[in-house]
Design a protein around this motif. Structure first.
Motif, PDB file in Angstrom:
ATOM      1  N   GLY A   1      -5.317   9.774  11.035  1.00  0.00           N
ATOM      2  CA  GLY A   1      -5.007   9.214   9.723  1.00  0.00           C
ATOM      3  C   GLY A   1      -4.730  10.279   8.688  1.00  0.00           C
ATOM      4  O   GLY A   1      -4.601  11.467   9.009  1.00  0.00           O
ATOM      5  N   ALA A   2      -4.654   9.851   7.438  1.00  0.00           N
ATOM      6  CA  ALA A   2      -4.312  10.753   6.341  1.00  0.00           C
ATOM      7  C   ALA A   2      -5.462  11.690   6.014  1.00  0.00           C
ATOM      8  O   ALA A   2      -6.634  11.373   6.208  1.00  0.00           O
ATOM      9  CB  ALA A   2      -3.934   9.948   5.102  1.00  0.00           C
TER      10      ALA A   2
ATOM     11  N   GLN B   1      -0.098   9.702  18.276  1.00  0.00           N
ATOM     12  CA  GLN B   1      -0.964   9.201  17.201  1.00  0.00           C
ATOM     13  C   GLN B   1      -0.587   9.832  15.864  1.00  0.00           C
ATOM     14  O   GLN B   1      -0.655   9.175  14.820  1.00  0.00           O
ATOM     15  CB  GLN B   1      -2.429   9.473  17.542  1.00  0.00           C
ATOM     16  N   HIS B   2      -0.210  11.091  15.895  1.00  0.00           N
ATOM     17  CA  HIS B   2       0.268  11.735  14.672  1.00  0.00           C
ATOM     18  C   HIS B   2       1.491  11.005  14.126  1.00  0.00           C
ATOM     19  O   HIS B   2       1.578  10.731  12.920  1.00  0.00           O
ATOM     20  CB  HIS B   2       0.615  13.198  14.944  1.00  0.00           C
ATOM     21  N   SER B   3       2.439  10.664  14.998  1.00  0.00           N
ATOM     22  CA  SER B   3       3.652   9.962  14.571  1.00  0.00           C
ATOM     23  C   SER B   3       3.312   8.603  13.963  1.00  0.00           C
ATOM     24  O   SER B   3       3.902   8.196  12.947  1.00  0.00           O
ATOM     25  CB  SER B   3       4.607   9.787  15.751  1.00  0.00           C
ATOM     26  N   MET B   4       2.360   7.905  14.556  1.00  0.00           N
ATOM     27  CA  MET B   4       1.946   6.609  14.019  1.00  0.00           C
ATOM     28  C   MET B   4       1.272   6.780  12.664  1.00  0.00           C
ATOM     29  O   MET B   4       1.459   5.971  11.754  1.00  0.00           O
ATOM     30  CB  MET B   4       1.017   5.923  15.019  1.00  0.00           C
ATOM     31  N   SER B   5       0.512   7.844  12.518  1.00  0.00           N
ATOM     32  CA  SER B   5      -0.138   8.136  11.242  1.00  0.00           C
ATOM     33  C   SER B   5       0.901   8.444  10.167  1.00  0.00           C
ATOM     34  O   SER B   5       0.825   7.938   9.039  1.00  0.00           O
ATOM     35  CB  SER B   5      -1.105   9.313  11.413  1.00  0.00           C
ATOM     36  N   VAL B   6       1.890   9.273  10.500  1.00  0.00           N
ATOM     37  CA  VAL B   6       2.977   9.573   9.560  1.00  0.00           C
ATOM     38  C   VAL B   6       3.665   8.287   9.138  1.00  0.00           C
ATOM     39  O   VAL B   6       3.950   8.066   7.949  1.00  0.00           O
ATOM     40  CB  VAL B   6       3.989  10.550  10.196  1.00  0.00           C
ATOM     41  N   ALA B   7       3.941   7.407  10.101  1.00  0.00           N
ATOM     42  CA  ALA B   7       4.638   6.153   9.809  1.00  0.00           C
ATOM     43  C   ALA B   7       3.835   5.275   8.861  1.00  0.00           C
ATOM     44  O   ALA B   7       4.376   4.729   7.880  1.00  0.00           O
ATOM     45  CB  ALA B   7       4.922   5.407  11.106  1.00  0.00           C
ATOM     46  N   ARG B   8       2.555   5.119   9.133  1.00  0.00           N
ATOM     47  CA  ARG B   8       1.726   4.261   8.270  1.00  0.00           C
ATOM     48  C   ARG B   8       1.644   4.814   6.858  1.00  0.00           C
ATOM     49  O   ARG B   8       1.742   4.061   5.878  1.00  0.00           O
ATOM     50  CB  ARG B   8       0.323   4.121   8.880  1.00  0.00           C
ATOM     51  N   ASN B   9       1.469   6.118   6.747  1.00  0.00           N
ATOM     52  CA  ASN B   9       1.368   6.711   5.415  1.00  0.00           C
ATOM     53  C   ASN B   9       2.695   6.639   4.671  1.00  0.00           C
ATOM     54  O   ASN B   9       2.726   6.407   3.455  1.00  0.00           O
ATOM     55  CB  ASN B   9       0.875   8.154   5.532  1.00  0.00           C
ATOM     56  N   ALA B  10       3.801   6.834   5.396  1.00  0.00           N
ATOM     57  CA  ALA B  10       5.123   6.732   4.761  1.00  0.00           C
ATOM     58  C   ALA B  10       5.359   5.326   4.240  1.00  0.00           C
ATOM     59  O   ALA B  10       5.905   5.138   3.146  1.00  0.00           O
ATOM     60  CB  ALA B  10       6.207   7.122   5.762  1.00  0.00           C
ATOM     61  N   ARG B  11       4.961   4.320   5.010  1.00  0.00           N
ATOM     62  CA  ARG B  11       5.144   2.937   4.567  1.00  0.00           C
ATOM     63  C   ARG B  11       4.313   2.646   3.322  1.00  0.00           C
ATOM     64  O   ARG B  11       4.795   2.002   2.378  1.00  0.00           O
ATOM     65  CB  ARG B  11       4.779   1.967   5.688  1.00  0.00           C
ATOM     66  N   LEU B  12       3.075   3.122   3.299  1.00  0.00           N
ATOM     67  CA  LEU B  12       2.220   2.888   2.130  1.00  0.00           C
ATOM     68  C   LEU B  12       2.787   3.553   0.877  1.00  0.00           C
ATOM     69  O   LEU B  12       2.802   2.962  -0.204  1.00  0.00           O
ATOM     70  CB  LEU B  12       0.806   3.395   2.412  1.00  0.00           C
ATOM     71  N   ILE B  13       3.233   4.800   1.021  1.00  0.00           N
ATOM     72  CA  ILE B  13       3.753   5.520  -0.144  1.00  0.00           C
ATOM     73  C   ILE B  13       5.048   4.886  -0.619  1.00  0.00           C
ATOM     74  O   ILE B  13       5.250   4.681  -1.831  1.00  0.00           O
ATOM     75  CB  ILE B  13       3.949   7.010   0.189  1.00  0.00           C
TER      76      ILE B  13
ATOM     77  N   PRO C   1      -5.756   5.167   3.036  1.00  0.00           N
ATOM     78  CA  PRO C   1      -7.083   4.846   3.574  1.00  0.00           C
ATOM     79  C   PRO C   1      -7.721   6.003   4.338  1.00  0.00           C
ATOM     80  O   PRO C   1      -7.033   6.798   4.989  1.00  0.00           O
ATOM     81  CB  PRO C   1      -6.798   3.670   4.522  1.00  0.00           C
ATOM     82  N   ASN C   2      -9.065   6.078   4.243  1.00  0.00           N
ATOM     83  CA  ASN C   2      -9.885   7.009   5.044  1.00  0.00           C
ATOM     84  C   ASN C   2      -9.576   8.479   4.794  1.00  0.00           C
ATOM     85  O   ASN C   2      -9.932   9.333   5.610  1.00  0.00           O
ATOM     86  CB  ASN C   2      -9.735   6.714   6.541  1.00  0.00           C
ATOM     87  N   ILE C   3      -8.947   8.778   3.670  1.00  0.00           N
ATOM     88  CA  ILE C   3      -8.529  10.164   3.454  1.00  0.00           C
ATOM     89  C   ILE C   3      -9.728  11.095   3.252  1.00  0.00           C
ATOM     90  O   ILE C   3      -9.726  12.227   3.736  1.00  0.00           O
ATOM     91  CB  ILE C   3      -7.529  10.254   2.283  1.00  0.00           C
TER      92      ILE C   3
END
Length: 208
Positions: free
Chosen positions: A149-150, A26-38, A197-199
């Motif tokens: 999440g972030a 889940q951490h890896s998926m969170s890193v991926a989503r945040n990297a894509r957004l940034i 999101p949700n930070i």
């Protein structure tokens, strides 16, 4: 060789999580989503500077070495070896650089369960590479991404400190992470916290 597609990377992560289940998935998926957004926000300011899909794939697979089991610094080297075996040199690089905003192998939080030869290789590798924005982006996202999440960076850094203590290199590493955030704030033309999101919800959760 082309970098893995999102579908291919997601399959690799799912298989790895079956081999070694844990919150790291889940951490890896969170890193991926945040990297894509940034990366996407960077592109909205400077068109074409970053590839958001590439950033997502790198985020998914930065910890792929954990497929081999519960390890310390060895997961970095296992990930590098696995990705190199697939011909994925760019992702292999991220496996090695993501924990080192300071290019010193002795600034790793956790167990040194690698051989002296592996440690020497890693140090030489870090010294010889100029970090690009993808190296720095995954370092940043690793430092702001909980499994849920972030969160603000300070929460994540304190979370790591609770688990690993405060080695003498801690302040140098924290400064490097904060400088990396500043770099991406500038590239994005805003504070990255303003669009992740949700930070606020994630940052308010108690650590103890």
């Amino acid at each position: 060789m082309r970098i893995l597609t999102i579908t291919e990377a997601e399959k690799e992560l799912a298989l790895a999580a079956q081999m070694n289940p844990g919150p790291w998935e889940q951490h890896s998926m969170s890193v991926a989503r945040n990297a894509r957004l940034i990366a996407g926000q960077v592109n909205s300011v400077t068109a074409g500077k970053m590839d958001s899909d590439k950033a997502y794939v790198m985020g998914l697979l930065h910890d792929i070495g954990r497929r081999a089991g519960i390890t310390g610094i060895l997961h970095i080297l296992d990930g590098y070896d696995y990705m190199m075996g697939l011909g994925q040199e760019e992702i292999a690089r991220i496996c090695l650089t993501h924990s080192f905003p300071v290019r010193d192998v002795n600034t790793f939080y956790g167990k040194y369960d690698c051989s002296p030869e592996q440690k020497s290789f890693l140090q030489q590798y870090l010294e010889e590479r100029e970090y690009d924005d993808y190296d720095m982006l995954i370092q940043l996202c690793d430092a702001i991404s909980l499994p849920g999440g972030a969160c603000i960076m300070e929460k994540r850094l304190v979370d790591v400190a609770f688990r690993h203590g405060l080695p003498e290199f801690t302040l140098d590493k924290w400064r490097a992470f904060l400088n990396t955030k500043k770099h991406f704030d500038e590239l994005c033309g805003c504070n990255i916290y303003s669009f992740l999101p949700n930070i606020l919800e994630n940052s308010s959760v108690n650590l103890v």
